[in-house]
Design a protein around this motif. Structure first.
Motif, PDB file in Angstrom:
ATOM      1  N   PRO A 252      54.607  30.683  36.377  1.00  9.58           N
ATOM      2  CA  PRO A 252      53.598  29.734  36.866  1.00  9.58           C
ATOM      3  C   PRO A 252      52.534  29.507  35.803  1.00  9.58           C
ATOM      4  CG  PRO A 252      53.231  31.875  37.840  1.00  9.58           C
ATOM      5  CD  PRO A 252      54.517  31.968  37.062  1.00  9.58           C
ATOM      6  N   LYS A 253      51.824  28.405  35.954  1.00 11.04           N
ATOM      7  CA  LYS A 253      50.729  28.100  35.019  1.00 11.04           C
ATOM      8  C   LYS A 253      49.495  28.926  35.337  1.00 11.04           C
ATOM      9  CE  LYS A 253      53.261  25.211  32.920  1.00 11.04           C
ATOM     10  NZ  LYS A 253      53.901  25.655  31.684  1.00 11.04           N
ATOM     11  N   HIS A 254      49.413  29.440  36.581  1.00 10.26           N
ATOM     12  CA  HIS A 254      48.263  30.252  36.968  1.00 10.26           C
ATOM     13  C   HIS A 254      48.627  31.071  38.196  1.00 10.26           C
ATOM     14  CE1 HIS A 254      43.918  30.656  36.029  1.00 10.26           C
ATOM     15  NE2 HIS A 254      43.885  31.207  37.228  1.00 10.26           N
ATOM     16  N   LEU A 255      48.038  32.256  38.282  1.00 12.65           N
ATOM     17  CA  LEU A 255      48.205  33.133  39.429  1.00 12.65           C
ATOM     18  C   LEU A 255      46.828  33.377  40.034  1.00 12.65           C
ATOM     19  CD1 LEU A 255      49.890  35.115  41.186  1.00 12.65           C
ATOM     20  CD2 LEU A 255      49.525  36.837  39.396  1.00 12.65           C
ATOM     21  N   PHE A 256      46.717  33.163  41.342  1.00 15.09           N
ATOM     22  CA  PHE A 256      45.475  33.390  42.059  1.00 15.09           C
ATOM     23  C   PHE A 256      45.692  34.551  43.022  1.00 15.09           C
ATOM     24  CE2 PHE A 256      45.525  28.951  40.864  1.00 15.09           C
ATOM     25  CZ  PHE A 256      44.260  28.749  40.340  1.00 15.09           C
ATOM     26  N   LEU A 257      44.903  35.607  42.854  1.00 20.53           N
ATOM     27  CA  LEU A 257      44.975  36.778  43.727  1.00 20.53           C
ATOM     28  C   LEU A 257      43.705  36.831  44.552  1.00 20.53           C
ATOM     29  CD1 LEU A 257      46.191  39.427  41.114  1.00 20.53           C
ATOM     30  CD2 LEU A 257      47.577  38.004  42.636  1.00 20.53           C
ATOM     31  N   SER A 258      43.850  36.974  45.851  1.00 16.02           N
ATOM     32  CA  SER A 258      42.704  36.998  46.745  1.00 16.02           C
ATOM     33  C   SER A 258      42.695  38.313  47.528  1.00 16.02           C
ATOM     34  CB  SER A 258      42.796  35.801  47.706  1.00 16.02           C
ATOM     35  OG  SER A 258      41.815  35.860  48.703  1.00 16.02           O
ATOM     36  N   SER A 259      41.619  39.077  47.365  1.00 18.87           N
ATOM     37  CA  SER A 259      41.464  40.352  48.081  1.00 18.87           C
ATOM     38  C   SER A 259      42.689  41.238  47.945  1.00 18.87           C
ATOM     39  CB  SER A 259      41.147  40.097  49.567  1.00 18.87           C
ATOM     40  OG  SER A 259      39.911  39.454  49.694  1.00 18.87           O
ATOM     41  N   THR A 260      43.211  41.289  46.761  1.00 17.55           N
ATOM     42  CA  THR A 260      44.428  42.056  46.473  1.00 17.55           C
ATOM     43  C   THR A 260      44.055  43.337  45.753  1.00 17.55           C
ATOM     44  OG1 THR A 260      45.714  40.022  46.307  1.00 17.55           O
ATOM     45  CG2 THR A 260      46.663  42.000  45.319  1.00 17.55           C
ATOM     46  N   CYS A 261      44.404  44.461  46.347  1.00 15.22           N
ATOM     47  CA  CYS A 261      44.142  45.755  45.716  1.00 15.22           C
ATOM     48  C   CYS A 261      44.967  45.882  44.447  1.00 15.22           C
ATOM     49  CB  CYS A 261      44.503  46.899  46.662  1.00 15.22           C
ATOM     50  SG  CYS A 261      43.470  46.988  48.122  1.00 15.22           S
ATOM     51  N   VAL A 262      44.350  46.424  43.424  1.00 14.00           N
ATOM     52  CA  VAL A 262      45.070  46.702  42.192  1.00 14.00           C
ATOM     53  C   VAL A 262      46.183  47.705  42.517  1.00 14.00           C
ATOM     54  CG1 VAL A 262      43.577  48.598  41.432  1.00 14.00           C
ATOM     55  CG2 VAL A 262      44.703  47.184  39.738  1.00 14.00           C
ATOM     56  N   PRO A 263      47.315  47.632  41.827  1.00 15.52           N
ATOM     57  CA  PRO A 263      48.421  48.554  42.119  1.00 15.52           C
ATOM     58  C   PRO A 263      47.963  50.011  42.184  1.00 15.52           C
ATOM     59  CG  PRO A 263      49.135  46.908  40.568  1.00 15.52           C
ATOM     60  CD  PRO A 263      47.651  46.707  40.750  1.00 15.52           C
ATOM     61  N   GLY A 264      48.355  50.666  43.266  1.00 24.03           N
ATOM     62  CA  GLY A 264      48.030  52.073  43.452  1.00 24.03           C
ATOM     63  C   GLY A 264      46.729  52.335  44.180  1.00 24.03           C
ATOM     64  N   LEU A 265      45.913  51.306  44.369  1.00 23.15           N
ATOM     65  CA  LEU A 265      44.641  51.465  45.073  1.00 23.15           C
ATOM     66  C   LEU A 265      44.792  50.874  46.466  1.00 23.15           C
ATOM     67  CD1 LEU A 265      41.567  52.114  45.111  1.00 23.15           C
ATOM     68  CD2 LEU A 265      41.201  49.779  44.327  1.00 23.15           C
ATOM     69  N   MET A 266      44.838  51.728  47.456  1.00 24.10           N
ATOM     70  CA  MET A 266      44.948  51.265  48.836  1.00 24.10           C
ATOM     71  C   MET A 266      43.823  51.888  49.628  1.00 24.10           C
ATOM     72  SD  MET A 266      46.445  49.357  50.920  1.00 24.10           S
ATOM     73  CE  MET A 266      46.661  49.122  52.657  1.00 24.10           C
ATOM     74  N   PRO A 267      43.017  51.082  50.292  1.00 21.85           N
ATOM     75  CA  PRO A 267      41.833  51.614  50.974  1.00 21.85           C
ATOM     76  C   PRO A 267      42.106  52.272  52.323  1.00 21.85           C
ATOM     77  CG  PRO A 267      41.934  49.264  51.243  1.00 21.85           C
ATOM     78  CD  PRO A 267      43.083  49.642  50.343  1.00 21.85           C
TER      79      PRO A 267
END
Length: 183
Positions: A44-59
């Motif tokens: 894709p030309k761009h990726l938009f992540l919204s409220s996405t935990c970084v890999p390995g970080l789960m609250p």
């Protein structure tokens, strides 16, 4: 594993067509995983992540997966906010929604996060002021991208993209309009 080949097949059927990907929360992790392994000509030309935990970080922990439906719904509303306040009034909807929520949480908690691929795709990450992630959490996404990421705070809960979509939509339009690939 299932979506990757399907996406690749769809993209190969439309060579040279520009597109972007938006993913919220677990959808952001899926979007990242799906796009980070694509060859450059299909990316894709761009990726938009919204409220996405970084890999390995789960609250939340594994205890969420083992909760009964009503307890899971109540704890999730307290932690993530709620999409629809009326849902809590319906035991039938809670029973219907709980397995979906439980499976989503299990997918994130049980994901193998090491090593994750490095992506060359430009990315913008959104989070809100009352979210499960904060600006410092979102900045950790930088290690997964070769280009500087853009971090955009918003107002609202974890579901800010549903509560007030207009600012995100405007940001996406502005970002894509500025990209030379869209001209």
């Amino acid at each position: 594993a299932d979506l990757g080949p399907r996406l690749k097949g769809e993209l190969e059927a439309r060579p040279g067509q520009a597109y972007a990907v938006f993913g919220h929360s677990l959808g952001g992790l899926l979007g990242y995983l799906l796009t980070s392994n694509l060859p450059d000509n299909l990316a894709p030309k761009h990726l938009f992540l919204s409220s996405t935990c970084v890999p390995g970080l789960m609250p939340v922990g594994r205890d969420f997966i083992d909760m009964e439906a009503e307890e899971l719904f109540r704890a999730s509303n307290e932690r993530f906010g709620t999409i629809n306040n009326g849902m809590g009034d319906s035991p039938e909807l809670i029973e219907l929604f709980a397995p979906v929520l439980r499976n989503d949480l299990a997918a994130v908690i049980n994901q193998n996060y090491d090593p994750w691929p490095h992506s060359h795709i430009p990315v913008t990450v959104f989070y809100s002021d009352n979210d499960i992630v904060n600006g410092l959490d979102m900045a950790k996404w930088q290690r997964y991208f070769s280009q500087p990421i853009e971090i955009m705070p918003r107002q609202g809960s974890h579901f800010h993209a549903l509560e007030n979509p207009d600012p995100i939509v405007r940001s996406i339009i502005e970002t894509l309009s500025a990209a030379s690939a869209w001209a």
